[in-house]
Every structure is written in C-alpha cells, then in structure tokens.
Design a protein around this motif. Structure first.
Motif, PDB file in Angstrom:
ATOM      1  N   ARG A  51      43.902  50.654  39.675  1.00  0.00           N
ATOM      2  CA  ARG A  51      43.616  49.476  38.874  1.00  0.00           C
ATOM      3  C   ARG A  51      43.765  49.852  37.405  1.00  0.00           C
ATOM      4  O   ARG A  51      43.383  50.952  36.987  1.00  0.00           O
ATOM      5  CB  ARG A  51      42.229  48.910  39.147  1.00  0.00           C
ATOM      6  CG  ARG A  51      41.065  49.838  38.889  1.00  0.00           C
ATOM      7  CD  ARG A  51      39.761  49.142  39.202  1.00  0.00           C
ATOM      8  NE  ARG A  51      38.624  50.016  38.943  1.00  0.00           N
ATOM      9  CZ  ARG A  51      37.355  49.646  39.123  1.00  0.00           C
ATOM     10  NH1 ARG A  51      37.084  48.441  39.573  1.00  0.00           N
ATOM     11  NH2 ARG A  51      36.367  50.483  38.862  1.00  0.00           N
ATOM     12  N   SER A  52      44.383  48.961  36.662  1.00  0.00           N
ATOM     13  CA  SER A  52      44.667  49.182  35.240  1.00  0.00           C
ATOM     14  C   SER A  52      45.423  50.488  35.014  1.00  0.00           C
ATOM     15  O   SER A  52      45.191  51.178  34.024  1.00  0.00           O
ATOM     16  CB  SER A  52      43.374  49.163  34.425  1.00  0.00           C
ATOM     17  OG  SER A  52      42.730  47.915  34.519  1.00  0.00           O
ATOM     18  N   ASP A 168      47.466  38.600  38.990  1.00  0.00           N
ATOM     19  CA  ASP A 168      46.935  37.443  38.285  1.00  0.00           C
ATOM     20  C   ASP A 168      47.985  36.344  38.192  1.00  0.00           C
ATOM     21  O   ASP A 168      49.068  36.438  38.787  1.00  0.00           O
ATOM     22  CB  ASP A 168      46.411  37.844  36.899  1.00  0.00           C
ATOM     23  CG  ASP A 168      47.498  38.381  35.973  1.00  0.00           C
ATOM     24  OD1 ASP A 168      48.705  38.187  36.265  1.00  0.00           O
ATOM     25  OD2 ASP A 168      47.149  38.983  34.942  1.00  0.00           O
ATOM     26  N   LEU A 174      47.015  43.818  39.249  1.00  0.00           N
ATOM     27  CA  LEU A 174      45.657  44.171  38.839  1.00  0.00           C
ATOM     28  C   LEU A 174      45.089  45.302  39.679  1.00  0.00           C
ATOM     29  O   LEU A 174      44.315  46.118  39.182  1.00  0.00           O
ATOM     30  CB  LEU A 174      44.745  42.951  38.958  1.00  0.00           C
ATOM     31  CG  LEU A 174      45.118  41.730  38.128  1.00  0.00           C
ATOM     32  CD1 LEU A 174      44.186  40.576  38.455  1.00  0.00           C
ATOM     33  CD2 LEU A 174      45.068  42.056  36.639  1.00  0.00           C
ATOM     34  N   ARG A 271      31.119  41.663  27.825  1.00  0.00           N
ATOM     35  CA  ARG A 271      32.181  41.320  28.765  1.00  0.00           C
ATOM     36  C   ARG A 271      33.083  42.536  28.885  1.00  0.00           C
ATOM     37  O   ARG A 271      33.555  43.075  27.883  1.00  0.00           O
ATOM     38  CB  ARG A 271      32.988  40.123  28.271  1.00  0.00           C
ATOM     39  CG  ARG A 271      34.257  39.880  29.079  1.00  0.00           C
ATOM     40  CD  ARG A 271      35.012  38.666  28.589  1.00  0.00           C
ATOM     41  NE  ARG A 271      36.412  38.709  29.006  1.00  0.00           N
ATOM     42  CZ  ARG A 271      37.290  37.740  28.792  1.00  0.00           C
ATOM     43  NH1 ARG A 271      36.917  36.646  28.170  1.00  0.00           N
ATOM     44  NH2 ARG A 271      38.533  37.850  29.201  1.00  0.00           N
ATOM     45  N   ARG A 273      36.229  44.481  31.526  1.00  0.00           N
ATOM     46  CA  ARG A 273      37.170  44.259  32.616  1.00  0.00           C
ATOM     47  C   ARG A 273      37.931  45.540  32.906  1.00  0.00           C
ATOM     48  O   ARG A 273      38.362  46.250  31.999  1.00  0.00           O
ATOM     49  CB  ARG A 273      38.155  43.148  32.266  1.00  0.00           C
ATOM     50  CG  ARG A 273      39.133  42.824  33.399  1.00  0.00           C
ATOM     51  CD  ARG A 273      40.071  41.696  33.023  1.00  0.00           C
ATOM     52  NE  ARG A 273      40.988  41.371  34.104  1.00  0.00           N
ATOM     53  CZ  ARG A 273      41.958  40.470  34.022  1.00  0.00           C
ATOM     54  NH1 ARG A 273      42.127  39.779  32.899  1.00  0.00           N
ATOM     55  NH2 ARG A 273      42.759  40.235  35.058  1.00  0.00           N
ATOM     56  N   THR A 277      38.397  43.614  38.319  1.00  0.00           N
ATOM     57  CA  THR A 277      36.943  43.526  38.275  1.00  0.00           C
ATOM     58  C   THR A 277      36.471  43.182  36.873  1.00  0.00           C
ATOM     59  O   THR A 277      36.787  43.893  35.907  1.00  0.00           O
ATOM     60  CB  THR A 277      36.299  44.842  38.733  1.00  0.00           C
ATOM     61  OG1 THR A 277      36.793  45.186  40.029  1.00  0.00           O
ATOM     62  CG2 THR A 277      34.791  44.712  38.788  1.00  0.00           C
ATOM     63  N   VAL A 278      35.728  42.107  36.761  1.00  0.00           N
ATOM     64  CA  VAL A 278      35.187  41.680  35.476  1.00  0.00           C
ATOM     65  C   VAL A 278      33.672  41.718  35.563  1.00  0.00           C
ATOM     66  O   VAL A 278      33.088  41.474  36.622  1.00  0.00           O
ATOM     67  CB  VAL A 278      35.683  40.255  35.113  1.00  0.00           C
ATOM     68  CG1 VAL A 278      35.190  39.235  36.109  1.00  0.00           C
ATOM     69  CG2 VAL A 278      35.275  39.879  33.696  1.00  0.00           C
ATOM     70  N   GLU A 298      35.702  40.274  41.543  1.00  0.00           N
ATOM     71  CA  GLU A 298      37.160  40.231  41.428  1.00  0.00           C
ATOM     72  C   GLU A 298      37.603  38.794  41.227  1.00  0.00           C
ATOM     73  O   GLU A 298      38.233  38.179  42.108  1.00  0.00           O
ATOM     74  CB  GLU A 298      37.818  40.852  42.666  1.00  0.00           C
ATOM     75  CG  GLU A 298      37.686  42.355  42.762  1.00  0.00           C
ATOM     76  CD  GLU A 298      36.286  42.798  43.149  1.00  0.00           C
ATOM     77  OE1 GLU A 298      35.646  42.119  43.970  1.00  0.00           O
ATOM     78  OE2 GLU A 298      35.819  43.827  42.610  1.00  0.00           O
ATOM     79  N   PRO A 301      38.373  36.291  34.367  1.00  0.00           N
ATOM     80  CA  PRO A 301      37.302  36.343  33.360  1.00  0.00           C
ATOM     81  C   PRO A 301      36.725  34.986  33.003  1.00  0.00           C
ATOM     82  O   PRO A 301      35.517  34.848  32.810  1.00  0.00           O
ATOM     83  CB  PRO A 301      37.994  36.997  32.161  1.00  0.00           C
ATOM     84  CG  PRO A 301      39.076  37.828  32.752  1.00  0.00           C
ATOM     85  CD  PRO A 301      39.558  37.064  33.952  1.00  0.00           C
TER      86      PRO A 301
END
Length: 320
Positions: A51-52, A168, A174, A271, A273, A277-278, A298, A301
């Motif tokens: 992820r990311s 997304d 993601l 906030r 992310r 996952t936010v 998941e 945002p």
C-alpha cells in the motif's frame, strides 16, 4: 491459425454481447464460493502486501475446527508484528493498537453477493494463475463515491481469495494483496497457530467504575453499511479502554473507536491516510468529559470525514 482466430472472435463477441445480468450472476457465484471458503477452508501461506508503494510480507496460519476459526498472522519483513484472532476477534497483538484493519488474507464470511449488487457492479474478467494455482478474476465497481473498486482473484479448487487489488475512482492502485505460496496440508497450517512471547493479550472487558466508554451512533454512514460487532477492549485488561463498533457493507468495512481522554490528556483532530486506509479523529465533549473518536477503514477520505463530523450530533445522545 484460422481456428485460433475464430475462437478469439467468439470470445470477443461473447464478452461484447453478454448482458450485465449474466456477468453479475456469474460473479455472485464466485463470491459465494469465496465466502464459503472463508468459513470452511484451512491453510498456511505467505503473501505480499503493498500500500502506498510500501511492501511487506506476512505468513498466515488458519485452521477451521470444532472450536471455531483460529488465525495467526506474522509479519516477516521489517518490524516484528504478530496478530492472533479467534473467530475474527483479536486475541493478542504485539503492540497496543486496537485497530485491526482488514484481514488481507480473507474477506469476511458474512458477504452477501446478492446484497452487494445494490452497491456494486460485478463482472467476470477471465482467468489467470496466482501462486501456481488457477484463479478467476472478478471485477467489482462501486455505484457511488463512498467505496473503492476491487479485483478479486479466486482459486478454482478451493474458492480462496489468492489476490486482491483495491483502486480509487482515478484507477490509482491503493492496495495489493497476493499470495506467493499456499498449502492446504494440515501439518503446515496446524503448527504455527501458537502466539509468540511478545504477543500481548487483548481483553474484552468492562472498564472500572468511574471510567465511561460510550458507544455513539454516527448520524450519517454510507448507504449499505450496517453495524456489526461492538465491544470494549484493552491490552492486558489494564487500559486504555476503547469502545469499537464495526460497520460493513459485506465487502469492506470501517471501525469507530471511542477513547476517554480526561481533562489532562491532550489530543487533536487529525486525518491520516496510508493506501486505502484512512483515519479521521475528532476530539469531542459529552457530559463534561472529553473523548477521542476515530474512524478507521478502507473507505474514501470524504466518507470518513462525513462520518466523523456527524459524531458531533451523536454525542448529545451518548449512551453505554
């Protein structure tokens, strides 16, 4: 060569003229098989999780028996982390975070494919191979902006989910989860289920007198999500005490955590992310006490923000 061209042409025509209803019916059958595998299939495997742009590798042991479903995950690269679940509930973990996130190795057994059709469009995208096993690929596209698109790679023999992609609305990747090896041999999946020494017990407890941990119902949640399990947890039973409420649409989920702060404990709205996952936190006051409410899941945002913002109205009716 002419025969090959005719076959390719027939497949193309079938894809072009097949109705969405037929695509959905075929896809729901595969999702039903996947849900059954979650309930019934034991295994041991290794998978890659991304992820990311950050990769990690994990081992998983899962055993389905008369005493329920026991699942142990062990991170094999980077910082040592371990989780042990019994029937989906976290039993022990290597750190004090109670956010369990999504079990990448298996989607929840309670998935209702027919119900999902109200919120997602589904399509069979063909076949390929993952971890040397034949799989069928199911594409799942949301009908609104409150959830993400999925690609699920489902094993032909067992129905197990061997790979998933989460993207997304811009088709940006993601999250990627993919098995590299998997074994259905009992000797493999039954030997790694005992927790390590650093796996700290997670207790479901009643907090001491004078410690109020409320359950609040958000005034808004995305359509299709319903409340599932709720509980109060702590590591080793000695605090901090955190209430958790899990909401799911059958395919994805988010959790609302509420932790008492006390007047001398600082916390700020935030906030964050990472991949899909936010986490959105709000510091709220109810009955002259301060709490930190955090939405983790998941989901896009903007959906998490809207859920968190609706809690300012929910604290008026705070209850245990």
């Amino acid at each position: 060569m002419p025969r090959l061209k005719s076959v390719i042409g027939w497949l193309g025509a079938t894809t072009l003229f097949a109705s969405p209803a037929l695509w959905a019916a075929d896809s729901t059958l595969w999702l039903e098989r996947m849900a059954q595998a979650v309930r019934e299939q034991s295994y041991h495997g290794s998978y890659v999780y991304e992820r990311s742009g950050i990769f990690t590798t994990q081992d998983i042991w899962k055993q389905v028996g008369d005493d329920g479903i026991r699942e142990r995950l062990l991170q094999t690269a980077g910082r040592y982390q371990e989780w042990l679940r019994q029937d989906g509930r976290l039993v022990c973990a290597t750190n004090s975070s109670l956010s369990q996130g999504r079990s990448q190795a298996s989607l929840r057994a309670g998935v209702d494919p027919e119900q999902l059709l109200e919120w997602y469009s589904m399509r069979n995208l063909g076949t390929t191979r993952i971890a040397s096993r034949d799989v069928t690929v199911i594409g799942i596209q949301p009908k609104d902006g409150f959830r993400f698109a999925h690609e699920l790679y489902i094993d032909h023999e067992t129905g197990l989910l061997l790979k998933s992609l989460l993207v997304d609305e811009s088709r940006e990747l993601l999250e990627r989860f993919q098995f590299t090896t998997i074994s259905l041999d009992e000797a493999d999946y039954s030997t790694g289920l005992e927790p390590g020494e650093s796996c700290r017990e997670v207790s479901v407890v009643e907090p001491p007198a004078g410690v109020d941990v409320p359950f609040w119902e958000p005034q808004w949640i995305p359509p299709g999500f319903t409340l599932g399990e709720r509980q109060i947890q702590s590591i080793n039973g000695d605090g901090p005490y955190v209430s958790s409420q899990i909401y799911s649409d059958g395919l994805t989920s988010f959790t609302l955590f509420v932790e008492p702060l006390g007047r001398d404990k600082l916390a700020e709205d935030l906030r964050a992310r990472l991949g899909p996952t936010v986490a959105v936190s709000r510091r709220l006051m109810a009955d002259s006490d301060f709490y930190l409410a955090t939405v983790v899941g998941e989901i896009p945002p903007r959906a998490a923000e809207r859920i968190a913002d609706s809690l300012s109205e929910a604290v008026v009716g705070a209850r245990r």
